[in-house]
Design a protein around this motif. Structure first.
Motif, PDB file in Angstrom:
ATOM      1  N   GLU B 114      -1.943   2.441  -4.879  1.00 11.84           N
ATOM      2  CA  GLU B 114      -3.316   2.044  -4.611  1.00 11.84           C
ATOM      3  C   GLU B 114      -4.009   3.096  -3.774  1.00 11.84           C
ATOM      4  O   GLU B 114      -3.426   3.625  -2.835  1.00 11.84           O
ATOM      5  CB  GLU B 114      -3.331   0.727  -3.819  1.00 11.84           C
ATOM      6  N   SER B 115      -5.256   3.380  -4.089  1.00  8.90           N
ATOM      7  CA  SER B 115      -6.020   4.329  -3.267  1.00  8.90           C
ATOM      8  C   SER B 115      -6.301   3.712  -1.915  1.00  8.90           C
ATOM      9  O   SER B 115      -6.509   2.513  -1.807  1.00  8.90           O
ATOM     10  CB  SER B 115      -7.349   4.639  -3.946  1.00  8.90           C
ATOM     11  N   ARG B 143      -5.785   8.207   4.623  1.00 12.58           N
ATOM     12  CA  ARG B 143      -6.211   7.428   3.462  1.00 12.58           C
ATOM     13  C   ARG B 143      -6.277   8.357   2.268  1.00 12.58           C
ATOM     14  O   ARG B 143      -6.919   9.376   2.305  1.00 12.58           O
ATOM     15  CB  ARG B 143      -7.604   6.838   3.722  1.00 12.58           C
ATOM     16  N   GLU B 145      -6.859   9.267  -1.874  1.00  8.72           N
ATOM     17  CA  GLU B 145      -7.472   8.884  -3.135  1.00  8.72           C
ATOM     18  C   GLU B 145      -6.512   9.228  -4.255  1.00  8.72           C
ATOM     19  O   GLU B 145      -6.592  10.292  -4.864  1.00  8.72           O
ATOM     20  CB  GLU B 145      -8.779   9.662  -3.314  1.00  8.72           C
ATOM     21  N   TRP B 146      -5.569   8.333  -4.541  1.00 12.38           N
ATOM     22  CA  TRP B 146      -4.573   8.618  -5.557  1.00 12.38           C
ATOM     23  C   TRP B 146      -5.199   8.811  -6.920  1.00 12.38           C
ATOM     24  O   TRP B 146      -4.641   9.488  -7.779  1.00 12.38           O
ATOM     25  CB  TRP B 146      -3.540   7.497  -5.625  1.00 12.38           C
ATOM     26  N   SER B 147      -6.362   8.207  -7.131  1.00 10.63           N
ATOM     27  CA  SER B 147      -6.960   8.333  -8.458  1.00 10.63           C
ATOM     28  C   SER B 147      -7.413   9.756  -8.738  1.00 10.63           C
ATOM     29  O   SER B 147      -7.714  10.100  -9.863  1.00 10.63           O
ATOM     30  CB  SER B 147      -8.142   7.381  -8.604  1.00 10.63           C
ATOM     31  N   LYS B 148      -7.448  10.613  -7.690  1.00 13.26           N
ATOM     32  CA  LYS B 148      -7.822  12.000  -7.963  1.00 13.26           C
ATOM     33  C   LYS B 148      -6.632  12.828  -8.446  1.00 13.26           C
ATOM     34  O   LYS B 148      -6.810  13.959  -8.880  1.00 13.26           O
ATOM     35  CB  LYS B 148      -8.393  12.651  -6.695  1.00 13.26           C
ATOM     36  N   ARG B 180      -5.236   6.460 -14.641  1.00 14.73           N
ATOM     37  CA  ARG B 180      -6.374   6.099 -13.801  1.00 14.73           C
ATOM     38  C   ARG B 180      -7.166   4.957 -14.383  1.00 14.73           C
ATOM     39  O   ARG B 180      -8.206   4.600 -13.865  1.00 14.73           O
ATOM     40  CB  ARG B 180      -7.295   7.317 -13.633  1.00 14.73           C
TER      41      ARG B 180
END
Lengths: 142, 206
Positions: B114-115, B143, B145-148, B180
């Motif tokens: 999870e981001s 924190r 941003e895993w979606s990147k 993603r």
């Protein structure tokens, strides 16, 4: 639909701490009294841990059936090869159904552990895992 | 050509990515760049292997007369030869094309975290006093941003490296990624320039 039954508590316990917990069969709209029941369930599970360890060393199988009993509630456990325990607190479910249920959870757990981002023995936060466990519970436990 | 077990391959790549994440201290952009660089080194070698295998097996590729032709070779022959999968070529223009990968052998077990949670670290996951599934980190953890994270960015590097060896300078990036949340993996390849044939300056005749 079956009659009103107490919610079942399912825990995945690692070496030191619970990694995942889920309650099945919880009907919404049962407030304070249900909370007290949950605390008691956790305590029952905790006290069953010693018995689980004892059974795991004695019994060679992964599926240890009933490990402990408290009043009308039973604790059934499944131990994986790495001593991660899946424990279910229930009131008299069929052994074979539980075996199938635990095997399915075991498969889900193995798939989760193949995820490179999941570190072994850490809390399980994957929503996919959560959804699939709940689906399995719906299929086998209600 | 020796074959590798898909699961072993996927797990090896997964540990490569997690090690990179630990080494670069959870810096997602840097990791994407590193994966591209690794892919580039692989691609530079893949192209020769592809062409020689095709020569040996009698598959006739021949010089490509258009960028579309190149795209087809990459998608149908290249991916099939090395990964056992094919992909579709779409959106072909004079200078770009898109590759759609419907199945990605690298990410078969992967689920991005999870981001906004903590990063990967070597310390213990933390003391939990409460029962129940714990969420990400407490205060003080970066924190993320895993979606990147472009998990399969290595493909982009491979394509870039391979095409550079045949004098096409391209830029590659992941437009859509199943990890993603999109429905298909899409790699967009754009031709920047055609490089001049021949050796460098020091070998030129006087």
């Amino acid at each position: 639909m079956s009659a009103q039954q107490a919610p079942l508590l399912f825990l995945v316990v690692g070496r030191n701490e619970p990694l995942y917990c889920a309650e099945f069969g919880k009907t919404p709209g049962t407030p304070a009294t249900a909370q007290t029941i949950s605390r008691q369930q956790y305590i029952i599970m905790h006290s069953a841990l010693d018995l689980v360890d004892k059974c795991a060393w004695v019994d060679g199988n992964m599926y240890l059936r009933n490990v402990d009993q408290y009043n009308h509630q039973q604790v059934s456990t499944f131990v994986t090869a790495c001593h991660v325990k899946f424990m279910l607190l229930h009131t008299g479910k069929n052994d074979e159904t539980l075996r199938v249920f635990f095997n399915e959870i075991y498969e889900l757990y193995t798939k989760l552990s193949m995820n490179p981002f999941y570190k072994f023995d850490t809390p399980i936060t994957s929503k996919q895992f959560d959804a699939r466990v709940k689906a399995a519970a719906r299929r086998y436990l209600s | 050509m020796p074959k590798a077990n898909t699961e072993l391959f996927a797990l090896t790549y997964g540990s490569l990515v997690t090690e990179l994440i630990k080494d670069y201290d959870n810096d997602i952009d840097e990791i994407n760049k590193q994966l591209d660089r690794i892919g580039y080194s692989i691609g530079v070698r893949c192209i020769d292997e592809l062409l020689s295998k095709c020569e040996v097996n009698g598959v006739d590729i021949g010089p490509c007369n258009s960028f579309q032709n190149t795209a087809e070779v990459v998608a149908k022959i290249g991916f099939r030869c090395f990964l056992g999968m094919t992909c579709d070529v779409t959106n072909v223009t004079e200078n770009s094309f898109s590759l759609f990968l419907y199945e990605n052998p690298l990410s078969i077990f992967v689920e991005l975290p999870e981001s906004g949670g903590g990063g990967l670290n070597d310390d213990d996951g933390g003391l939990n006093d409460d029962f129940g599934a714990a969420a990400g980190g407490s205060g003080g953890i970066k924190r993320l941003e895993w979606s990147k994270l472009k998990y399969s960015n290595i493909y982009c590097g491979v394509i870039r490296g391979a095409l550079e060896q045949v004098n096409m300078k391209v830029s590659c990036n992941f437009a859509r990624d199943v990890l993603r949340g999109d429905d298909v993996n899409e790699i967009k390849v754009e031709l920047k320039e055609m490089l001049a044939e021949g050796a460098g300056e020091e070998y030129q005749d006087e």
